[in-house]
Design a protein around this motif. Structure first.
Motif, short mmCIF file in Angstrom:
data_model
loop_
_atom_site.label_atom_id
_atom_site.label_comp_id
_atom_site.label_asym_id
_atom_site.label_seq_id
_atom_site.Cartn_x
_atom_site.Cartn_y
_atom_site.Cartn_z
N ARG A 1 39.62 39.82 46.44
CA ARG A 1 40.88 39.11 46.67
C ARG A 1 42.05 40.08 46.55
NH1 ARG A 1 40.08 33.85 47.14
NH2 ARG A 1 38.14 32.94 46.33
N PRO A 2 43.14 39.81 47.25
CA PRO A 2 44.30 40.70 47.19
C PRO A 2 44.86 40.80 45.78
CG PRO A 2 44.51 39.13 49.00
CD PRO A 2 43.34 38.68 48.18
N LEU A 3 45.51 41.92 45.49
CA LEU A 3 46.18 42.07 44.21
C LEU A 3 47.34 41.07 44.12
CD1 LEU A 3 46.41 45.96 43.86
CD2 LEU A 3 44.66 44.43 42.93
N PRO A 4 47.62 40.54 42.94
CA PRO A 4 48.76 39.62 42.80
C PRO A 4 50.07 40.34 43.05
CG PRO A 4 47.84 40.18 40.66
CD PRO A 4 46.90 40.74 41.68
N PRO A 5 51.09 39.64 43.53
CA PRO A 5 52.37 40.29 43.86
C PRO A 5 53.02 40.98 42.67
CG PRO A 5 52.28 38.05 44.72
CD PRO A 5 51.10 38.21 43.84
N GLN A 6 52.78 40.48 41.43
CA GLN A 6 53.46 41.03 40.27
C GLN A 6 52.77 42.25 39.69
OE1 GLN A 6 51.91 38.18 40.52
NE2 GLN A 6 50.81 37.56 38.67
N VAL A 7 51.69 42.74 40.33
CA VAL A 7 50.98 43.90 39.80
C VAL A 7 51.88 45.13 39.82
CG1 VAL A 7 50.00 44.79 41.96
CG2 VAL A 7 48.71 45.00 39.83
N SER A 8 51.64 46.04 38.89
CA SER A 8 52.47 47.24 38.77
C SER A 8 52.40 48.09 40.03
CB SER A 8 52.00 48.08 37.57
OG SER A 8 52.05 47.33 36.39
N LYS A 9 53.46 48.84 40.28
CA LYS A 9 53.53 49.74 41.43
C LYS A 9 53.35 51.19 40.96
CE LYS A 9 54.46 46.24 44.05
NZ LYS A 9 53.40 45.69 44.93
N PRO A 10 52.97 52.09 41.88
CA PRO A 10 52.81 53.49 41.49
C PRO A 10 54.10 54.08 40.93
CG PRO A 10 51.82 53.09 43.64
CD PRO A 10 52.58 51.85 43.28
N ALA B 1 36.77 53.85 38.86
CA ALA B 1 36.36 52.62 38.19
C ALA B 1 34.86 52.43 38.33
CB ALA B 1 37.10 51.42 38.79
N GLY B 2 34.18 52.35 37.20
CA GLY B 2 32.73 52.18 37.21
C GLY B 2 32.13 52.75 35.94
N HIS B 3 30.98 52.23 35.57
CA HIS B 3 30.32 52.70 34.36
C HIS B 3 29.96 54.17 34.47
CE1 HIS B 3 30.23 48.73 32.68
NE2 HIS B 3 29.56 48.25 33.71
N LEU B 4 30.04 54.87 33.36
CA LEU B 4 29.72 56.29 33.33
C LEU B 4 28.20 56.43 33.25
CD1 LEU B 4 32.76 56.25 32.49
CD2 LEU B 4 32.27 58.26 31.09
N ARG B 5 27.62 56.90 34.34
CA ARG B 5 26.17 57.12 34.38
C ARG B 5 25.84 58.07 35.51
NH1 ARG B 5 23.34 52.61 37.51
NH2 ARG B 5 24.99 51.43 38.57
N GLU B 6 24.59 58.52 35.51
CA GLU B 6 24.16 59.57 36.43
C GLU B 6 24.38 59.20 37.89
OE1 GLU B 6 20.03 61.96 37.65
OE2 GLU B 6 20.04 60.51 35.99
N GLU B 7 24.04 57.96 38.26
CA GLU B 7 24.13 57.56 39.67
C GLU B 7 25.56 57.65 40.20
OE1 GLU B 7 20.64 55.37 37.85
OE2 GLU B 7 22.73 55.74 37.30
N LYS B 8 26.54 57.52 39.31
CA LYS B 8 27.94 57.53 39.72
C LYS B 8 28.55 58.93 39.78
CE LYS B 8 28.22 52.95 39.65
NZ LYS B 8 28.41 52.15 40.87
N TRP C 1 40.89 42.34 35.10
CA TRP C 1 42.33 42.24 35.36
C TRP C 1 43.04 43.55 35.06
CZ3 TRP C 1 46.05 42.86 31.57
CH2 TRP C 1 45.63 42.76 30.23
N ARG C 2 42.54 44.31 34.08
CA ARG C 2 43.14 45.62 33.81
C ARG C 2 42.81 46.63 34.91
NH1 ARG C 2 45.76 46.41 29.18
NH2 ARG C 2 45.37 45.05 27.38
N VAL C 3 41.59 46.54 35.43
CA VAL C 3 41.23 47.43 36.55
C VAL C 3 42.13 47.13 37.75
CG1 VAL C 3 39.40 48.11 38.14
CG2 VAL C 3 38.85 47.63 35.74
N ARG C 4 42.39 45.87 38.00
CA ARG C 4 43.25 45.49 39.12
C ARG C 4 44.69 45.94 38.90
NH1 ARG C 4 41.50 41.84 42.83
NH2 ARG C 4 43.36 40.50 42.81
N GLN C 5 45.16 45.89 37.66
CA GLN C 5 46.48 46.44 37.34
C GLN C 5 46.52 47.93 37.65
OE1 GLN C 5 47.63 45.63 33.28
NE2 GLN C 5 48.83 43.85 33.90
N ALA C 6 45.47 48.63 37.26
CA ALA C 6 45.40 50.08 37.49
C ALA C 6 45.36 50.40 38.97
CB ALA C 6 44.19 50.67 36.77
N MET C 7 44.73 49.54 39.75
CA MET C 7 44.70 49.73 41.20
C MET C 7 46.11 49.66 41.78
SD MET C 7 41.26 47.63 42.29
CE MET C 7 41.45 48.01 44.01
N GLY C 8 46.93 48.78 41.22
CA GLY C 8 48.31 48.69 41.68
C GLY C 8 49.12 49.93 41.37
#
Length: 333
Positions: free
Chosen positions: A136-145, A155-162, A216-223
């Motif tokens: 889903r799209p980020l909410p309008p109020q998400v932080s900007k760069p 973003a993702g668990h720390l493991r060998e495959e990643k 929700w924190r990952v999505r904030q970071a994406m913004g």
């Protein structure tokens, strides 16, 4: 009251887990319920019960025992099996008997990206259907760069495959003028991975690991981010790619089938797998060339329609209907 067909959805990830398999199971259960199905989400160790009309399993290797037990208990019940990245790119080769036995039980196989058939035996390709994971799209109020830092999200668990620390390695000893900073979110698969991330932070001022974070924190970071890195060695179709495309967030991605199958063969932001120098060059180019960064943004945005919830729901419903029809035909054959 109309009859609601009962689907048992088996996932190896427990409730509360932030693993991709659990997120997929939760989203698919919601989509199927909205279409009139009754869905029970079960772990592999749950005893078969409830006489389902469809068995939907996520992960051929991890759910093998459960799939065999449910099929033994309900032999006429059709089976849909979703293949993960480790199924196709690891366990298919390390544990072929187990993986192929699970695949043989399935009436329909689900793949999460468009290049999966490149690595499947030909006998399974006719049963394969692609269901792209939605976002889903980020909410309008998400932080900007911000301007102080050129933030790059991993973003993702720390493991060998990643290949989880590849982006961190790429920002060691940057030119003085660079503002690149890697922000990594995701729990460590082991204490060794956590220790490696902490040690990297101590010696690398351009890298921050924030540990496991809610969505929700990952999505904030994406913004806030200007770029995302997907450095994986193998992927079954990472939902974080869908998230980034829908958010219009440019991606630098390892050149693997799981990324090409979502971003397209002509995407310009690939780098050779495990190449720190190539990734570093891409990051510096993205920072120093706004036109190229904007072009990557246009390319990911052009992929966004593939990842709409409506499209995922329609494709998933078609898979379920096909499997049930196949099961019904077999029962009356």
């Amino acid at each position: 009251m109309p009859h609601k067909p009962h689907i048992v959805l088996i996932t190896p990830a427990a409730a509360g887990s932030r693993a991709g398999n659990r997120a997929t199971a939760t989203r698919w259960a919601g989509l199927l319920r909205s279409q009139g199905y009754r869905v029970s989400v079960r772990l592999p160790d749950a005893a078969p019960s409830g006489a389902p009309e469809l068995i939907l399993a996520l992960h051929a290797w991890r759910c093998h025992g459960a799939l065999k037990a449910w099929k033994q208990a309900f032999p006429l019940c059709p089976v849909v099996l979703a293949l993960t990245g480790t199924d196709v790119y690891r366990f298919q080769y390390s544990h072929p008997t187990t993986v192929y036995d699970s695949m043989d039980e399935a009436d329909v196989l689900i793949g999460l990206h468009d290049c999966l058939e490149e690595n499947l035996p030909e006998r399974y390709v006719s049963r394969l259907r692609v269901v792209h994971q939605s976002a889903r799209p980020l909410p309008p109020q998400v932080s900007k760069p911000g301007r102080r830092r050129f933030e790059v999200l991993v973003a993702g668990h720390l493991r060998e495959e990643k290949d989880s620390l590849r982006a961190a390695y790429a920002v060691r000893d940057l030119p003085r003028a660079s503002r690149l900073q890697i922000i990594q979110m995701g729990g460590a698969h082991s204490e060794a991975w956590a220790r490696a991330a902490r040690e990297e932070m101590e010696g690398n001022p351009n890298y921050r690991w924030l540990g496991d974070q809610p969505q929700w924190r990952v999505r904030q970071a994406m913004g806030r981010a200007r770029l995302m890195v997907i450095s994986s060695l193998m992927e079954g179709g990472a939902n974080v790619v869908s998230e980034a495309c829908v958010a219009g967030l440019p991606i630098i991605a390892s050149d693997i089938p799981g990324n090409r199958g979502l971003l397209g063969a002509d995407y310009e932001g690939y780098y050779p797998v495990e190449s720190t120098e190539a990734l570093r060059a891409c990051l510096l180019r993205a920072e120093g060339s706004p036109d190229w960064l904007e072009d990557l943004g246009r390319q990911v945005s052009a992929r966004a329609p593939l990842f709409s919830p409506e499209r995922e729901a329609a494709h998933l419903a078609a898979v379920v209907a096909s499997a049930m029809e196949t099961g019904s035909s077999s029962e009356h054959a």
